[in-house]
Design a protein around this motif. Sequence first.
Motif, PDB file in Angstrom:
ATOM      1  N   VAL A  38       0.806  -1.272  -0.197  1.00  0.00           N
ATOM      2  CA  VAL A  38       0.087  -0.057  -0.039  1.00  0.00           C
ATOM      3  C   VAL A  38       0.964   1.250  -0.184  1.00  0.00           C
ATOM      4  CG1 VAL A  38      -1.758   1.218   1.249  1.00  0.00           C
ATOM      5  CG2 VAL A  38      -2.084  -1.140   1.121  1.00  0.00           C
ATOM      6  N   ALA A  39       1.728   1.316   0.815  1.00  0.00           N
ATOM      7  CA  ALA A  39       2.589   2.579   0.962  1.00  0.00           C
ATOM      8  C   ALA A  39       3.505   2.928  -0.251  1.00  0.00           C
ATOM      9  CB  ALA A  39       3.750   2.291   2.018  1.00  0.00           C
ATOM     10  N   ASP A  40       3.649   1.932  -1.059  1.00  0.00           N
ATOM     11  CA  ASP A  40       4.434   1.959  -2.303  1.00  0.00           C
ATOM     12  C   ASP A  40       3.317   2.618  -3.212  1.00  0.00           C
ATOM     13  OD1 ASP A  40       6.872   1.287  -1.415  1.00  0.00           O
ATOM     14  OD2 ASP A  40       6.549  -0.794  -2.198  1.00  0.00           O
ATOM     15  N   SER A  41       2.231   2.165  -3.195  1.00  0.00           N
ATOM     16  CA  SER A  41       1.341   2.735  -4.288  1.00  0.00           C
ATOM     17  C   SER A  41       0.919   4.168  -3.973  1.00  0.00           C
ATOM     18  CB  SER A  41      -0.059   1.723  -4.109  1.00  0.00           C
ATOM     19  OG  SER A  41      -0.124   0.276  -4.403  1.00  0.00           O
ATOM     20  N   VAL A  42       0.778   4.507  -2.608  1.00  0.00           N
ATOM     21  CA  VAL A  42       0.715   5.820  -2.206  1.00  0.00           C
ATOM     22  C   VAL A  42       1.825   6.750  -2.785  1.00  0.00           C
ATOM     23  CG1 VAL A  42       0.579   7.491  -0.013  1.00  0.00           C
ATOM     24  CG2 VAL A  42      -0.664   5.347  -0.094  1.00  0.00           C
ATOM     25  N   LYS A  43       2.936   6.254  -2.584  1.00  0.00           N
ATOM     26  CA  LYS A  43       4.161   6.966  -2.961  1.00  0.00           C
ATOM     27  C   LYS A  43       4.111   7.510  -4.505  1.00  0.00           C
ATOM     28  CE  LYS A  43       9.255   6.909  -3.107  1.00  0.00           C
ATOM     29  NZ  LYS A  43      10.415   5.836  -2.712  1.00  0.00           N
ATOM     30  N   LYS A  44       3.683   6.751  -5.417  1.00  0.00           N
ATOM     31  CA  LYS A  44       3.245   7.120  -6.768  1.00  0.00           C
ATOM     32  C   LYS A  44       2.656   8.382  -7.017  1.00  0.00           C
ATOM     33  CE  LYS A  44       4.495   2.280  -8.168  1.00  0.00           C
ATOM     34  NZ  LYS A  44       3.830   1.062  -8.845  1.00  0.00           N
ATOM     35  N   THR A  45       1.544   8.314  -6.011  1.00  0.00           N
ATOM     36  CA  THR A  45       0.526   9.682  -6.005  1.00  0.00           C
ATOM     37  C   THR A  45       1.017  10.749  -5.541  1.00  0.00           C
ATOM     38  OG1 THR A  45      -0.544   9.192  -4.243  1.00  0.00           O
ATOM     39  CG2 THR A  45      -1.134   7.692  -5.885  1.00  0.00           C
ATOM     40  N   LEU A  46       2.264  11.002  -5.019  1.00  0.00           N
ATOM     41  CA  LEU A  46       2.786  12.091  -4.056  1.00  0.00           C
ATOM     42  C   LEU A  46       2.632  13.523  -5.076  1.00  0.00           C
ATOM     43  CD1 LEU A  46       5.363  11.028  -1.891  1.00  0.00           C
ATOM     44  CD2 LEU A  46       3.081  11.309  -1.355  1.00  0.00           C
ATOM     45  N   PRO A  47       2.965  13.587  -6.402  1.00  0.00           N
ATOM     46  CA  PRO A  47       2.964  14.717  -7.009  1.00  0.00           C
ATOM     47  C   PRO A  47       1.449  15.162  -7.267  1.00  0.00           C
ATOM     48  CG  PRO A  47       4.063  13.183  -8.066  1.00  0.00           C
ATOM     49  CD  PRO A  47       3.837  12.277  -7.052  1.00  0.00           C
ATOM     50  N   ALA A  48       0.409  14.367  -7.302  1.00  0.00           N
ATOM     51  CA  ALA A  48      -1.180  14.642  -7.354  1.00  0.00           C
ATOM     52  C   ALA A  48      -1.421  15.195  -5.959  1.00  0.00           C
ATOM     53  CB  ALA A  48      -1.627  13.604  -7.619  1.00  0.00           C
ATOM     54  N   VAL A  49      -0.969  14.481  -4.760  1.00  0.00           N
ATOM     55  CA  VAL A  49      -1.440  14.948  -3.605  1.00  0.00           C
ATOM     56  C   VAL A  49      -0.698  16.186  -3.255  1.00  0.00           C
ATOM     57  CG1 VAL A  49      -0.996  14.185  -0.780  1.00  0.00           C
ATOM     58  CG2 VAL A  49      -1.420  12.466  -2.640  1.00  0.00           C
ATOM     59  N   GLU A  50       0.501  16.483  -3.689  1.00  0.00           N
ATOM     60  CA  GLU A  50       1.207  17.914  -3.354  1.00  0.00           C
ATOM     61  C   GLU A  50       0.309  18.887  -3.985  1.00  0.00           C
ATOM     62  OE1 GLU A  50       5.198  20.106  -4.449  1.00  0.00           O
ATOM     63  OE2 GLU A  50       4.684  18.179  -5.233  1.00  0.00           O
ATOM     64  N   LYS A  51      -0.305  18.525  -5.158  1.00  0.00           N
ATOM     65  CA  LYS A  51      -1.076  19.512  -5.831  1.00  0.00           C
ATOM     66  C   LYS A  51      -2.347  19.926  -4.890  1.00  0.00           C
ATOM     67  CE  LYS A  51       0.254  18.878 -10.699  1.00  0.00           C
ATOM     68  NZ  LYS A  51      -0.016  17.942 -11.904  1.00  0.00           N
ATOM     69  N   ALA A  52      -3.034  18.966  -4.630  1.00  0.00           N
ATOM     70  CA  ALA A  52      -4.300  19.036  -3.570  1.00  0.00           C
ATOM     71  C   ALA A  52      -3.835  19.536  -2.493  1.00  0.00           C
ATOM     72  CB  ALA A  52      -4.555  17.407  -3.203  1.00  0.00           C
ATOM     73  N   VAL A  53      -2.646  19.402  -1.741  1.00  0.00           N
ATOM     74  CA  VAL A  53      -2.377  20.207  -0.349  1.00  0.00           C
ATOM     75  C   VAL A  53      -2.039  21.566  -0.699  1.00  0.00           C
ATOM     76  CG1 VAL A  53      -0.779  20.615   1.119  1.00  0.00           C
ATOM     77  CG2 VAL A  53      -1.226  18.174   0.571  1.00  0.00           C
ATOM     78  N   ASP A  54      -1.524  22.102  -1.983  1.00  0.00           N
ATOM     79  CA  ASP A  54      -1.209  23.428  -2.252  1.00  0.00           C
ATOM     80  C   ASP A  54      -2.592  24.021  -2.485  1.00  0.00           C
ATOM     81  OD1 ASP A  54       1.268  23.138  -1.906  1.00  0.00           O
ATOM     82  OD2 ASP A  54       1.572  23.064  -4.343  1.00  0.00           O
ATOM     83  N   GLU A  55      -3.778  23.521  -2.828  1.00  0.00           N
ATOM     84  CA  GLU A  55      -5.278  23.814  -3.063  1.00  0.00           C
ATOM     85  C   GLU A  55      -5.609  24.179  -1.753  1.00  0.00           C
ATOM     86  OE1 GLU A  55      -6.206  25.572  -5.658  1.00  0.00           O
ATOM     87  OE2 GLU A  55      -5.554  24.616  -7.403  1.00  0.00           O
ATOM     88  N   VAL A  56      -5.770  23.128  -0.782  1.00  0.00           N
ATOM     89  CA  VAL A  56      -6.157  23.161   0.512  1.00  0.00           C
ATOM     90  C   VAL A  56      -5.365  24.377   1.235  1.00  0.00           C
ATOM     91  CG1 VAL A  56      -6.713  22.107   2.399  1.00  0.00           C
ATOM     92  CG2 VAL A  56      -6.730  20.742   0.357  1.00  0.00           C
ATOM     93  N   VAL A  57      -4.315  24.493   1.294  1.00  0.00           N
ATOM     94  CA  VAL A  57      -3.510  25.454   2.022  1.00  0.00           C
ATOM     95  C   VAL A  57      -4.066  26.757   1.349  1.00  0.00           C
ATOM     96  CG1 VAL A  57      -1.357  26.672   2.413  1.00  0.00           C
ATOM     97  CG2 VAL A  57      -1.606  24.163   2.534  1.00  0.00           C
ATOM     98  N   GLN A  58      -4.260  27.016   0.280  1.00  0.00           N
ATOM     99  CA  GLN A  58      -4.674  28.433  -0.367  1.00  0.00           C
ATOM    100  C   GLN A  58      -5.957  28.644   0.203  1.00  0.00           C
ATOM    101  OE1 GLN A  58      -2.117  30.349  -1.802  1.00  0.00           O
ATOM    102  NE2 GLN A  58      -3.812  31.881  -1.414  1.00  0.00           N
ATOM    103  N   ALA A  59      -6.871  27.487   0.120  1.00  0.00           N
ATOM    104  CA  ALA A  59      -8.094  27.750   0.370  1.00  0.00           C
ATOM    105  C   ALA A  59      -8.492  28.291   2.009  1.00  0.00           C
ATOM    106  CB  ALA A  59      -9.108  26.646   0.352  1.00  0.00           C
TER     107      ALA A  59
END
Length: 301
Positions: A38-59
């Motif tokens: 599972v953790a390896d699968s999550v690691k592959k999504t980190l670029p997309a998760v980063e984009k989501a975090v940036d949007e939430v922070v700004q919001a």
Amino acid sequence: MEKLDKLLTELRNESSMNIDQESTSNILTIINEEDRTVADSVKKTLPAVEKAVDEVVQALKNGGKLFYVGAGTSGRIGILDAVECPPTFSVPSDLVQAVVAGGDSAIATAVEGAEDDEQLAAKELASRGVTELDVVIGIAASGSTPYVAGALQYAEEVGAKTVSLSSNKDSLISQYASINIEVVTGPEVLTGSTRMKAASAHKMILNMITTTTMIKIGKVYENLMVDVKVSNNKLKERAINIVSTITKVSYADAEDVLRKTDYEVKPAIVMIKADIGFASAQEYIKQTDGFIREAIQLAHK
């Protein structure tokens, strides 16, 4: 809606084909081996998760809120993350909200048909006052839940930022979100039981989104929860230990200062570090938008 037998999360897992004939030890080993991926699968999504975090922070900086939307297990995963934010980071209870198909009664008991109603999700988000300031994250392991798709469509209509979180590539809900997090965890040990690997991956990602967001808006100093809300004896002791650890004062001295702040950790740290009173510490924290490292520097100038 895509047929279930075409989804990766619904395929049979070759590693567990004979699990019903295995010993208890072997069953546990099979499950554990699958969970390790599972953790390896999550690691592959980190670029997309980063984009989501940036949007939430700004919001959040702009006065917006974060909404999780899901049905069944996905909705409950959203609740788990949302309800932990107020005690951990002292944020208002409505800053991070979880919307579950079927309402509160669906938390403990499945509500038949609720996840198939797109309009129900739109009505719920409308009743909560979702606007262009907010971020809506739709969660569905299959990626095809109508309730979640409806929520994301409504969110886009009102101008809110949208994020999809699924466990299948090119999922339906990805079509209705500007940021797509597709964490491909593969076939489950029990065919179609996405409360297992898929849900574990989703929980990890939601934890990362809120934790990273709170770090970015000043809720953490070093790796300590300096905005913890003291609501019981355990958290009171944690607050004292945090202040003592950061300022190097004794446990007793840390507790004494915390009594003066009504157990608010941030001003207690600034008071000790900058040798100032409560009111002054609060003002410096306000001027630096809650970042106590900067508040201490400002107080020393």
